[in-house]
Every structure is written in C-alpha cells, then in structure tokens.
Design a protein around this motif. Sequence first.
Motif, PDB file in Angstrom:
ATOM      1  N   ILE A  91       0.828  -1.211   0.000  1.00 56.28           N
ATOM      2  CA  ILE A  91       0.000   0.000   0.000  1.00 56.28           C
ATOM      3  C   ILE A  91       0.863   1.262   0.000  1.00 56.28           C
ATOM      4  N   LEU A  92       1.937   1.261   0.780  1.00 59.01           N
ATOM      5  CA  LEU A  92       2.743   2.476   0.935  1.00 59.01           C
ATOM      6  C   LEU A  92       3.847   2.627  -0.103  1.00 59.01           C
ATOM      7  N   TYR A  93       4.400   1.504  -0.584  1.00 54.55           N
ATOM      8  CA  TYR A  93       5.626   1.606  -1.379  1.00 54.55           C
ATOM      9  C   TYR A  93       5.571   0.951  -2.764  1.00 54.55           C
ATOM     10  N   MET A  94       4.479   0.284  -3.108  1.00 52.27           N
ATOM     11  CA  MET A  94       4.422  -0.367  -4.413  1.00 52.27           C
ATOM     12  C   MET A  94       3.288   0.244  -5.235  1.00 52.27           C
ATOM     13  N   VAL A  97       0.893  -1.787  -7.481  1.00 49.66           N
ATOM     14  CA  VAL A  97      -0.129  -2.660  -6.896  1.00 49.66           C
ATOM     15  C   VAL A  97      -1.294  -1.819  -6.386  1.00 49.66           C
ATOM     16  N   PRO A  98      -2.505  -1.994  -6.918  1.00 48.92           N
ATOM     17  CA  PRO A  98      -3.667  -1.268  -6.375  1.00 48.92           C
ATOM     18  C   PRO A  98      -3.888  -1.641  -4.912  1.00 48.92           C
ATOM     19  N   ASP A  99      -4.293  -0.673  -4.113  1.00 49.59           N
ATOM     20  CA  ASP A  99      -4.531  -0.948  -2.696  1.00 49.59           C
ATOM     21  C   ASP A  99      -5.540  -2.081  -2.509  1.00 49.59           C
ATOM     22  N   SER A 100      -6.559  -2.089  -3.348  1.00 45.47           N
ATOM     23  CA  SER A 100      -7.590  -3.132  -3.226  1.00 45.47           C
ATOM     24  C   SER A 100      -6.998  -4.524  -3.414  1.00 45.47           C
ATOM     25  N   ALA A 124      -9.714  -5.307   8.053  1.00 52.55           N
ATOM     26  CA  ALA A 124     -10.008  -4.011   8.681  1.00 52.55           C
ATOM     27  C   ALA A 124      -8.746  -3.158   8.815  1.00 52.55           C
ATOM     28  N   VAL A 125      -7.639  -3.773   9.262  1.00 52.84           N
ATOM     29  CA  VAL A 125      -6.388  -3.021   9.445  1.00 52.84           C
ATOM     30  C   VAL A 125      -5.897  -2.467   8.119  1.00 52.84           C
ATOM     31  N   LEU A 126      -5.861  -3.305   7.113  1.00 53.79           N
ATOM     32  CA  LEU A 126      -5.307  -2.870   5.830  1.00 53.79           C
ATOM     33  C   LEU A 126      -6.215  -1.872   5.116  1.00 53.79           C
ATOM     34  N   ARG A 127      -7.516  -2.031   5.229  1.00 54.71           N
ATOM     35  CA  ARG A 127      -8.418  -1.058   4.613  1.00 54.71           C
ATOM     36  C   ARG A 127      -8.286   0.304   5.290  1.00 54.71           C
ATOM     37  N   ARG A 131      -7.183   3.760   3.454  1.00 57.72           N
ATOM     38  CA  ARG A 131      -8.017   4.965   3.475  1.00 57.72           C
ATOM     39  C   ARG A 131      -7.307   6.160   4.099  1.00 57.72           C
ATOM     40  N   LYS A 132      -6.462   5.888   5.099  1.00 56.83           N
ATOM     41  CA  LYS A 132      -5.897   6.981   5.890  1.00 56.83           C
ATOM     42  C   LYS A 132      -4.372   7.103   5.762  1.00 56.83           C
TER      43      LYS A 132
END
Length: 461
Positions: A91-94, A97-100, A124-127, A131-132
């Motif tokens: 999520i942060l560095y690639m 790759v779509p977050d979904s 829940a953690v990854l979503r 989002r934030k």
Amino acid sequence: MAGEINERRIAYDILAEMGKSDSYHKSVIKLALNKYDYLEAKQKSFIKYLAGGVIERQITLDYVISQFSKTPIKKMAKPILYILRMGVYQILYMDSVPDSAAVNEAVKLTQKLHFIGLKGFVNAVLRNVSRKKDEIAWPDPGESVESRIKYLSVKYSQPEWIAKLFLDEFGFKKTTEIFAFFLKTRPITVRFSSRFTADELRPILAKMKNANNGHIEMRPSSLLQYAMDLYHTDNIRYLPGFEEGAFMVQDISSMLVTEIAALRKGDTVIDVCAAPGGKSLHAADVLKDTGKVISRDISENKCILIRENVERMGYKNVVVEDYDAEKHDKSLEGKADVLYCDLPCSGLGVIGRKPDIKMNTDMTAVLELQKTQRNILSSVWNYVKPGGTLIYSTCTLTTQENEDNYRWILENLPFFAVDIEDRLPGKMKEIQTAGAGYVRIIPGEYGTDGFFIAKFKRKVL
C-alpha cells in the motif's frame, strides 16, 4: 505451471523462513528464486522486491500497523504480522499494486494459512491503512536528540541505537543522507578481469546489453576504469561473461583494498578472512599469474564459495585454505609481502545491501567484534615480512572497530601508518585522513558502500 504460482505466498514463505533462522536475507531470497527459476523475470522481481522491502522497512511498517491495530505487535501471531507487513508495504511503497489488490490478496493468504477467524482483522487493518495513509502521524524531528532519534528510526526504518550512534557521529543532516542512501535501489557493481583484452570483452559487453530482454543498463564507474554498475539485472549468474569469468561482483569500496595495497608482481598476499573471495581474486588479477595469494576463511563452506569463484575466474596463483584466523600459524611467519585483514565486523556500512544486519546486532556485539578483531590482529601480524604491508579493513562505520583499532595497531604492533592519498581515485583524494594512513568512506558520498581501510608497513628493526 508459472500461472499457478502465488508470488505473495512465496514472499511470505521467505519472511517466515527468516523469522526462524539467522540466514542473511539475500541468501533466503536467492534460494527461493533459484527454486522458482522457471518464473518470468517480472514475477521474480515482484517476489524479491516485496520480501526484501518488508525486511528493509520493518520498523516503519510496524509503526504504521501499530497505529491501526488495537492488538499490539508483540501479541500478534507471527503469520498474521508477516501478512500485515506485506500488505502495508504494498500500500505504501508499491505503486504498481492497487490498494484493493494488496488488501484482497492479504485476506486470501490469511485464509490459505488457516487463520480464517482473523480474516476480518486483517481486512479491517489494511483497509484503514489504505483509506488513511495520507493521515499517518509520522514523528516530528523537532530539535531534541530524543525526537530526532525517533524520527530517524521510523522514517528510515533503523533501530534507535543505530540512529543515535550515527547522530552522535555524523550529525542530523549527514545521518539523514546516509539513511536515505541505504533505502535507495542500488546497482550491482562488477569488476572486470584483466585476463580479458578489450577485444575479448567487446562482444561480451554487447551481449550483456541485450540481457533481461534488453532492459539492463550499464554505466562505467567514474572511479575505477575496470568497474561497472549494472541496473535492472535478473540473475547475475545468467549474464553473458559470468561463467567465462569475465567479471566478479564487488563494490568499489571493496576494490579499493587492492588499489591501496599497491601490489607488485611476484608478491605473496595472505588474505586471512577472505570469503567470498573478492579481494583475494582482485589481488590475483593484479599479480597476473605471478606470486601467490593464500586465501583463507574459517569454515569449509566459505572456502567452497571462494574456490568456486577462483575456478570460474581462472586464476592459477590462488591457494584456498580452511583456517581460523584467531589461531596463529607459525608456518606463515614472515611470508607475506602484503597481509589483508578484512575482518569480521558489524557491517553498518553495507546496510543498504544487507538490511537484516541492522536487526541482528547491537553495541554489545560491536564491542565483542572489536575484541575478535584484535585477537585476529595479534595472531596474524607477524605473517608480514619486515618492510611488508598490512591492510586493515572493515565494512562498518563504528569508531570502536575502525579508528580505535587503527590506533591500537600503532600502539601495540611494530607497524607505522602509510600515506594512501595517491592510491585513492578521483575526488576520494580529498579525504583528509588519507595522509594519516586510513580512509573512512561514508555510504553514498561517492556512490559506494561504507568502508574503512588503513595501510601500515612493518618496521625493519
């Protein structure tokens, strides 16, 4: 067959293996990629980038996870922690790759590993991270030492003790530059063998340019004419010229050991801690089949690695021996024109290439290593002939393992320091301590790893 492979599962297996062993991360990654060598280059690159990135950014990833999880990191099941780290890294560095996809694949992997009851937690953690992610409360560097240590640790994923050590040694600005360099994608640097003429190398270089579907990039070193940086390589063993012994993987800072040694044809060189053999083979290359290189290390496995490189590179003047450097060998007394003491160290100068180092050492280990270094020096110094040369080197940055040992040699052994300024290439000649007989190379300052090299001559009594 390749289509059935789940790259994320392979990356997870690498992290799980590292979690239960002391293996250096590149060895674990390398073994995994060798096992799945039939995969496409893009798939292998994804696995390498994801597994290596999680290892490299572990402190940062855990900081982020802690902000979005009510369950503390220390209480999480290891498999779930590995999955969360992988998800947050994507999520942060690639960006590719779509977050979904990062979230969904993490949930699938959780289920495949039979943690069905924790799918909702992972989701829940990854979503929430997705989002934030632009609202993450990163530490503020502030002005206090404590706040800067916390900032450096989290932003650059370095243990706080290393952040403090570097902050004390280099100051805030230089430390940020060093830590940023550690996180940069680095090329593979190779040293070409002088056994190949320019005409022989030309077709090899032409083939190398077409490797990896033509995506490989080759940049000659600005410091040493026989070195080159390679970008976008896949498996170095498959590059044209490797099996023929045209080149050896070696960083510029490591090549400087032989540059500074100023070998002469016919010299006997003894390398007491040689694996994987880069410096020994560089010495053999400079000697051009004259003289002798005695290349030693403590275990048979390390010596096998040296022998493989000696055989591949085709040098006939190298003898490989399994020997513990802390044990004195009377048969070598007075035999060395040049003695290489590139000794076991904390490796803090090469964190960019070996990120697991930062998680597997501390100041207690540094002091123990200093003791080992002095034990080895006490054991081997008289292998040097009167008037001969001792090269002391490490790939670390601690004063205890470098400058303190430099002074210890001068105070306790019959050697004097030798000016090395004329042996340094290009802008490196500007390093002030070169006239004193040693050089400390700061990571990234010349595009190289961090290194320390000191040169001494044995007194003729």
